[in-house]
Scaffold this active site. Structure first.
Site, PDB file in Angstrom:
ATOM      1  N   SER A 131       0.865  -1.195   0.000  1.00  0.00           N
ATOM      2  CA  SER A 131       0.000   0.000   0.000  1.00  0.00           C
ATOM      3  C   SER A 131       0.892   1.232   0.000  1.00  0.00           C
ATOM      4  CB  SER A 131      -0.851   0.003   1.275  1.00  0.00           C
ATOM      5  OG  SER A 131      -1.488   1.254   1.434  1.00  0.00           O
ATOM      6  N   TYR A 144      -2.048  -0.078  10.594  1.00  0.00           N
ATOM      7  CA  TYR A 144      -2.106  -0.612   9.216  1.00  0.00           C
ATOM      8  C   TYR A 144      -0.808  -0.269   8.483  1.00  0.00           C
ATOM      9  CZ  TYR A 144      -3.658  -1.104   4.329  1.00  0.00           C
ATOM     10  OH  TYR A 144      -3.775  -1.452   3.003  1.00  0.00           O
TER      11      TYR A 144
HETATM   12  N1  LIG Z   1      -8.789  -0.534  -1.479  1.00  0.00           N
HETATM   13  C1  LIG Z   1      -7.791   0.257  -1.144  1.00  0.00           C
HETATM   14  O1  LIG Z   1      -7.976   1.488  -1.065  1.00  0.00           O
HETATM   15  C2  LIG Z   1      -6.417  -0.291  -0.891  1.00  0.00           C
HETATM   16  C3  LIG Z   1      -5.328   0.601  -0.915  1.00  0.00           C
HETATM   17  C4  LIG Z   1      -4.042   0.108  -0.710  1.00  0.00           C
HETATM   18  C5  LIG Z   1      -3.846  -1.253  -0.505  1.00  0.00           C
HETATM   19  N2  LIG Z   1      -4.927  -2.104  -0.481  1.00  0.00           N
HETATM   20  C6  LIG Z   1      -4.656  -3.529  -0.261  1.00  0.00           C
HETATM   21  O2  LIG Z   1      -5.221  -4.265  -1.334  1.00  0.00           O
HETATM   22  C7  LIG Z   1      -5.487  -5.598  -0.904  1.00  0.00           C
HETATM   23  C8  LIG Z   1      -6.875  -5.998  -1.361  1.00  0.00           C
HETATM   24  O3  LIG Z   1      -7.837  -5.217  -0.680  1.00  0.00           O
HETATM   25  P1  LIG Z   1      -9.162  -4.679  -1.403  1.00  0.00           P
HETATM   26  O4  LIG Z   1      -9.010  -3.241  -1.591  1.00  0.00           O
HETATM   27  O5  LIG Z   1      -9.486  -5.523  -2.560  1.00  0.00           O
HETATM   28  O6  LIG Z   1     -10.222  -4.862  -0.212  1.00  0.00           O
HETATM   29  P2  LIG Z   1     -11.421  -5.896  -0.024  1.00  0.00           P
HETATM   30  O7  LIG Z   1     -12.395  -5.773  -1.134  1.00  0.00           O
HETATM   31  O8  LIG Z   1     -11.890  -5.672   1.372  1.00  0.00           O
HETATM   32  O9  LIG Z   1     -10.713  -7.323  -0.142  1.00  0.00           O
HETATM   33  C9  LIG Z   1      -9.903  -7.847   0.879  1.00  0.00           C
HETATM   34  C10 LIG Z   1      -9.867  -9.353   0.752  1.00  0.00           C
HETATM   35  O10 LIG Z   1      -9.028  -9.898   1.783  1.00  0.00           O
HETATM   36  C11 LIG Z   1      -9.674 -11.049   2.284  1.00  0.00           C
HETATM   37  N3  LIG Z   1      -9.255 -11.492   3.599  1.00  0.00           N
HETATM   38  C12 LIG Z   1      -9.335 -10.855   4.782  1.00  0.00           C
HETATM   39  N4  LIG Z   1      -8.875 -11.661   5.756  1.00  0.00           N
HETATM   40  C13 LIG Z   1      -8.500 -12.831   5.169  1.00  0.00           C
HETATM   41  C14 LIG Z   1      -7.951 -14.056   5.625  1.00  0.00           C
HETATM   42  N5  LIG Z   1      -7.705 -14.282   6.935  1.00  0.00           N
HETATM   43  N6  LIG Z   1      -7.667 -15.044   4.722  1.00  0.00           N
HETATM   44  C15 LIG Z   1      -7.928 -14.860   3.404  1.00  0.00           C
HETATM   45  N7  LIG Z   1      -8.474 -13.730   2.916  1.00  0.00           N
HETATM   46  C16 LIG Z   1      -8.738 -12.728   3.794  1.00  0.00           C
HETATM   47  C17 LIG Z   1     -11.145 -10.652   2.289  1.00  0.00           C
HETATM   48  O11 LIG Z   1     -11.937 -11.826   2.399  1.00  0.00           O
HETATM   49  P3  LIG Z   1     -13.263 -11.934   3.311  1.00  0.00           P
HETATM   50  O12 LIG Z   1     -14.380 -11.526   2.402  1.00  0.00           O
HETATM   51  O13 LIG Z   1     -13.304 -13.368   3.712  1.00  0.00           O
HETATM   52  O14 LIG Z   1     -13.077 -11.010   4.479  1.00  0.00           O
HETATM   53  C18 LIG Z   1     -11.250  -9.981   0.932  1.00  0.00           C
HETATM   54  O15 LIG Z   1     -11.437 -10.937  -0.087  1.00  0.00           O
HETATM   55  C19 LIG Z   1      -5.289  -5.606   0.617  1.00  0.00           C
HETATM   56  O16 LIG Z   1      -4.033  -6.158   0.900  1.00  0.00           O
HETATM   57  C20 LIG Z   1      -5.303  -4.126   0.982  1.00  0.00           C
HETATM   58  O17 LIG Z   1      -4.558  -3.852   2.140  1.00  0.00           O
HETATM   59  C21 LIG Z   1      -6.199  -1.657  -0.679  1.00  0.00           C
END
Ligand SMILES: NC(=O)c1ccc[n+]([C@@H]2O[C@H](COP(=O)([O-])OP(=O)(O)OC[C@H]3O[C@@H](n4cnc5c(N)ncnc54)[C@H](OP(=O)(O)O)[C@@H]3O)[C@@H](O)[C@H]2O)c1
Length: 273
Positions: A131, A144
């Site tokens: 991130s 975080y």
């Molecule tokens: N969106 C942003 O603004 C942003 C910015 C920078 C970085 N990121 C990073 O991008 C990545 C993806 O996030 P996203 O934005 O796509 O958010 P998201 O839609 O909330 O997706 C997060 C995913 O992680 C899964 N997860 C959580 N705990 C888990 C576990 N114990 N085992 C396996 N899966 C698990 C969730 O599954 P469940 O449905 O089972 O909870 C969900 O599928 C993350 O690493 C996040 O930190 C996001």
């Protein structure tokens, strides 16, 4: 047509779900994984598996199934992750530990299970989703941010250690994207952040206001950019994804200048309704 075997964690929503679809469309043999397999309904991919990155047994079981079916693993995308917000003084250590178990230890567990196969193949790619918070720390985001700084360090070490085995490691540094990320964040942090008795309530209010008005990149577009990176012959150490220029500038500024800007952003956000 690319028929590489790619394993993605956290495919129930957001980046993981989009990447699964896009890579499958390009011909990759995608193994989409989630804690609850019903959350993968509707995904057209080669294989769907239960995988909780905090549960070693579920990881081992998934790996056994992958190796039985394909005999190899070409790409790991360490995507699962989430965020909690709190001032450091008020952070709940159990919540922090749970988040590190996913964002940091979960990512390491995954590297540990794929590396022996990739070393044997003398090829492979590990894509860690970090991130911008792994480079830039703002108020009430220390927990975080610490987990994503850890992802940067782990990626750098793994790159050095694995390159002689033909394995490339990169870390992606996205800015805000329109996924379930902020829904999860609100669910686990907003109640605490609305406590007006907290000495940090002005910071919390400022962050709540900021999130209400924050621009977020289209996750499909961001995922397409990630697909393009995957197709590069040689991966760079790190890539910025969906990152507004202001963040790139903030990261490069001297500490004092950057902190003055963050304080003035905090003051401005406090007054926004
Ligand atoms: N969106 C942003 O603004 C942003 C910015 C920078 C970085 N990121 C990073 O991008 C990545 C993806 O996030 P996203 O934005 O796509 O958010 P998201 O839609 O909330 O997706 C997060 C995913 O992680 C899964 N997860 C959580 N705990 C888990 C576990 N114990 N085992 C396996 N899966 C698990 C969730 O599954 P469940 O449905 O089972 O909870 C969900 O599928 C993350 O690493 C996040 O930190 C996001």
């Amino acid at each position: 047509m690319n028929n590489k075997v790619v394993l993605i964690t956290g495919c129930s929503s957001g980046v993981g779900r989009q990447l699964s679809m896009l890579l499958a469309e390009k011909g990759y043999r995608v193994i989409a994984t989630a804690r609850d397999i019903t959350n993968l309904d509707g995904l057209q991919v080669d294989m769907k598996l239960i995988l909780d990155v905090t549960d070693q047994e579920s990881i081992n079981k998934a790996m056994r199934e992958i190796i039985t079916r394909y005999g190899r693993i070409d790409i790991l995308i360490n995507n699962a992750g989430y965020s909690i917000r709190s001032a450091i003084e008020e952070i709940d250590l159990e919540d922090l530990s749970d988040m590190f178990d996913v964002n940091v230890f979960g990512l390491i567990r995954m590297i540990q299970v794929v590396s022996p196969y990739m070393r044997r193949q003398n090829s492979g790619r590990i894509i860690n989703i970090g991130s911008v918070s792994g480079k830039l720390t703002g108020y009430v985001n220390g927990g975080y941010s610490a987990s994503k700084h850890a992802v940067e360090a782990i990626s750098d070490a793994a790159r050095l250690e694995l390159q002689s085995f033909g394995i490339q490691v990169t870390v992606l540094e996205p800015g805000a994207m329109d996924t379930d990320f902020f829904k999860t964040l609100s669910k686990n942090s907003d109640q605490k952040m609305k406590n007006e008795m907290s000495p940090y309530s002005s910071f919390y209010q400022s962050d709540l206001n900021f999130r209400k008005n924050q621009g977020r990149a289209d996750v499909r577009k961001a995922s397409k950019d990630i697909c393009k990176i995957l197709e590069k012959k040689r991966l760079k150490a790190r890539y910025k994804i969906a990152l507004p220029l202001i963040y790139t500038v903030l990261i490069m500024l001297p500490d004092r200048v950057r902190e003055n800007i963050l304080v003035s952003i905090h003051r401005k956000n406090q007054s926004i309704k």
